[in-house]
Design a protein around this motif. Structure first.
Motif, PDB file in Angstrom:
ATOM      1  N   LEU A 166      -3.701   2.865  12.397  1.00 44.95           N
ATOM      2  CA  LEU A 166      -3.963   2.636  11.005  1.00 44.95           C
ATOM      3  C   LEU A 166      -5.485   3.392  10.780  1.00 44.95           C
ATOM      4  O   LEU A 166      -6.000   3.337   9.777  1.00 44.95           O
ATOM      5  CB  LEU A 166      -4.179   1.172  10.627  1.00 44.95           C
ATOM      6  CG  LEU A 166      -2.761   0.540  10.394  1.00 44.95           C
ATOM      7  CD1 LEU A 166      -2.924  -0.896  10.733  1.00 44.95           C
ATOM      8  CD2 LEU A 166      -2.151   1.121   9.019  1.00 44.95           C
ATOM      9  N   ASP A 167      -5.914   3.722  12.013  1.00 52.58           N
ATOM     10  CA  ASP A 167      -7.547   4.413  12.034  1.00 52.58           C
ATOM     11  C   ASP A 167      -7.682   5.542  10.856  1.00 52.58           C
ATOM     12  O   ASP A 167      -8.426   5.548  10.240  1.00 52.58           O
ATOM     13  CB  ASP A 167      -7.950   4.761  13.237  1.00 52.58           C
ATOM     14  CG  ASP A 167      -8.191   3.589  14.458  1.00 52.58           C
ATOM     15  OD1 ASP A 167      -8.288   2.680  13.704  1.00 52.58           O
ATOM     16  OD2 ASP A 167      -8.209   3.838  15.471  1.00 52.58           O
ATOM     17  N   GLN A 168      -6.499   6.405  11.202  1.00 52.75           N
ATOM     18  CA  GLN A 168      -6.562   7.581  10.163  1.00 52.75           C
ATOM     19  C   GLN A 168      -6.279   7.518   8.811  1.00 52.75           C
ATOM     20  O   GLN A 168      -7.251   7.868   7.901  1.00 52.75           O
ATOM     21  CB  GLN A 168      -5.735   8.799  10.739  1.00 52.75           C
ATOM     22  CG  GLN A 168      -5.999  10.142  10.239  1.00 52.75           C
ATOM     23  CD  GLN A 168      -5.415  11.151  10.964  1.00 52.75           C
ATOM     24  OE1 GLN A 168      -4.268  10.925  11.546  1.00 52.75           O
ATOM     25  NE2 GLN A 168      -5.578  12.419  10.831  1.00 52.75           N
ATOM     26  N   ILE A 180       0.853  -1.161  -0.123  1.00 50.56           N
ATOM     27  CA  ILE A 180      -0.203  -0.250  -0.259  1.00 50.56           C
ATOM     28  C   ILE A 180       0.948   1.266  -0.029  1.00 50.56           C
ATOM     29  O   ILE A 180       0.506   2.363  -0.697  1.00 50.56           O
ATOM     30  CB  ILE A 180      -1.005  -0.011   1.102  1.00 50.56           C
ATOM     31  CG1 ILE A 180      -1.948   1.094   0.795  1.00 50.56           C
ATOM     32  CG2 ILE A 180      -0.518   0.069   2.702  1.00 50.56           C
ATOM     33  CD1 ILE A 180      -2.980   1.057  -0.152  1.00 50.56           C
ATOM     34  N   TYR A 181       2.017   1.235   0.690  1.00 52.08           N
ATOM     35  CA  TYR A 181       2.845   2.415   0.734  1.00 52.08           C
ATOM     36  C   TYR A 181       3.379   2.379  -0.493  1.00 52.08           C
ATOM     37  O   TYR A 181       3.233   3.735  -1.214  1.00 52.08           O
ATOM     38  CB  TYR A 181       4.066   2.010   1.810  1.00 52.08           C
ATOM     39  CG  TYR A 181       4.851   3.386   1.912  1.00 52.08           C
ATOM     40  CD1 TYR A 181       4.765   4.229   2.671  1.00 52.08           C
ATOM     41  CD2 TYR A 181       6.222   3.230   1.411  1.00 52.08           C
ATOM     42  CE1 TYR A 181       5.562   5.312   3.072  1.00 52.08           C
ATOM     43  CE2 TYR A 181       7.312   4.292   1.460  1.00 52.08           C
ATOM     44  CZ  TYR A 181       6.875   5.064   2.322  1.00 52.08           C
ATOM     45  OH  TYR A 181       7.718   6.196   2.572  1.00 52.08           O
ATOM     46  N   LEU A 182       3.877   1.768  -1.420  1.00 53.32           N
ATOM     47  CA  LEU A 182       4.474   1.835  -2.771  1.00 53.32           C
ATOM     48  C   LEU A 182       3.403   2.119  -3.634  1.00 53.32           C
ATOM     49  O   LEU A 182       3.621   3.039  -4.405  1.00 53.32           O
ATOM     50  CB  LEU A 182       5.352   0.772  -3.231  1.00 53.32           C
ATOM     51  CG  LEU A 182       6.612   0.398  -2.356  1.00 53.32           C
ATOM     52  CD1 LEU A 182       7.226  -0.804  -2.830  1.00 53.32           C
ATOM     53  CD2 LEU A 182       7.566   1.758  -2.583  1.00 53.32           C
ATOM     54  N   GLY A 183       2.235   1.587  -3.511  1.00 46.59           N
ATOM     55  CA  GLY A 183       0.987   1.851  -4.328  1.00 46.59           C
ATOM     56  C   GLY A 183       0.649   3.395  -4.185  1.00 46.59           C
ATOM     57  O   GLY A 183       0.417   4.069  -5.059  1.00 46.59           O
ATOM     58  N   GLN A 195      -1.552   9.826   4.240  1.00 44.91           N
ATOM     59  CA  GLN A 195      -1.285   8.620   4.477  1.00 44.91           C
ATOM     60  C   GLN A 195       0.047   8.003   4.594  1.00 44.91           C
ATOM     61  O   GLN A 195       0.382   7.537   5.200  1.00 44.91           O
ATOM     62  CB  GLN A 195      -2.264   8.049   3.415  1.00 44.91           C
ATOM     63  CG  GLN A 195      -3.870   8.077   3.824  1.00 44.91           C
ATOM     64  CD  GLN A 195      -4.532   7.726   2.964  1.00 44.91           C
ATOM     65  OE1 GLN A 195      -4.471   7.692   1.399  1.00 44.91           O
ATOM     66  NE2 GLN A 195      -5.644   7.070   3.173  1.00 44.91           N
ATOM     67  N   ILE A 196       0.708   8.670   3.476  1.00 50.93           N
ATOM     68  CA  ILE A 196       2.214   8.265   3.189  1.00 50.93           C
ATOM     69  C   ILE A 196       2.764   8.666   4.496  1.00 50.93           C
ATOM     70  O   ILE A 196       3.717   7.824   5.165  1.00 50.93           O
ATOM     71  CB  ILE A 196       2.743   8.831   1.929  1.00 50.93           C
ATOM     72  CG1 ILE A 196       2.232   8.023   0.840  1.00 50.93           C
ATOM     73  CG2 ILE A 196       4.462   8.573   1.959  1.00 50.93           C
ATOM     74  CD1 ILE A 196       2.710   8.605  -0.700  1.00 50.93           C
ATOM     75  N   GLU A 197       2.676   9.870   5.006  1.00 51.54           N
ATOM     76  CA  GLU A 197       3.527  10.347   6.325  1.00 51.54           C
ATOM     77  C   GLU A 197       2.875   9.481   7.558  1.00 51.54           C
ATOM     78  O   GLU A 197       3.698   9.061   8.333  1.00 51.54           O
ATOM     79  CB  GLU A 197       2.998  12.004   6.441  1.00 51.54           C
ATOM     80  CG  GLU A 197       3.604  12.668   5.679  1.00 51.54           C
ATOM     81  CD  GLU A 197       3.172  14.135   5.401  1.00 51.54           C
ATOM     82  OE1 GLU A 197       2.390  14.517   6.136  1.00 51.54           O
ATOM     83  OE2 GLU A 197       3.509  14.871   4.536  1.00 51.54           O
TER      84      GLU A 197
END
Length: 172
Positions: A149-151, A32-35, A69-71
């Protein structure tokens, strides 16, 4: 060689070792991070293709949320003492290529392109929601506090609902 569970076992009877759960968690987090990094460029491209100002603004918000989200995922890596590693994100890349070809390479009116952009963004957000749900479940199983992971999950849900509302308004 990977162990295969006994076919007679029920899912509740199958037990993963913590190291397997951690490896699965990290693999999903990497995906998900790289996506998300790939999606930043994609969102910029589709924003330029969009004709409706409301859609352009929503895509800009989506791009900003993706950066947040990446941060947040960067902070997750720090908290679990890990770093992102390169994994295949062919699913996300394939979906964005399909969207690009459907929107750009076909003969569509600007309004039709907008509808297709809205359609594909909703699919992408659905994939993200699933990734974050899986990550939350894995984190819980490992014993990690899954509230981190909520946010990112909530942002993915909000964005999916935003684009669904725009789509519904657009086609009705």
């Amino acid at each position: 060689m990977a162990q295969t569970p006994d076919a007679s076992l029920t899912p509740k009877e199958v037990k993963f070792e913590d190291n397997h759960l951690k490896r699965m968690f990290l693999e999903h987090l990497n995906s998900i991070y790289l996506g998300k990094h790939h999606l930043l460029d994609f969102f910029e491209e589709i924003k330029e293709m969009a004709s409706l100002n409301q859609l352009k603004l929503a895509i800009e918000e989506l791009k900003s949320d993706t950066q947040k989200q990446i941060e947040q995922m960067d902070a997750i890596y720090v908290s679990i003492h890990s770093t992102p590693s390169n994994v295949s994100v062919l699913g996300i890349k394939g979906m964005t290529l399909e969207a690009y070809l459907s929107v750009i390479k076909s003969v569509k009116t600007p309004l039709e392109r907008d509808a297709f952009v809205l359609f594909y963004v909703q699919i992408i957000e659905g994939i993200e929601i699933t990734y974050f749900k899986v990550l939350k479940n894995l984190a819980k199983a490992i014993g990690y506090n899954n509230s981190f992971l909520d946010q990112p999950f909530d942002l993915a849900v909000e964005n999916r609902l935003l684009f669904e509302a725009i789509y519904n308004e657009y086609i009705n």
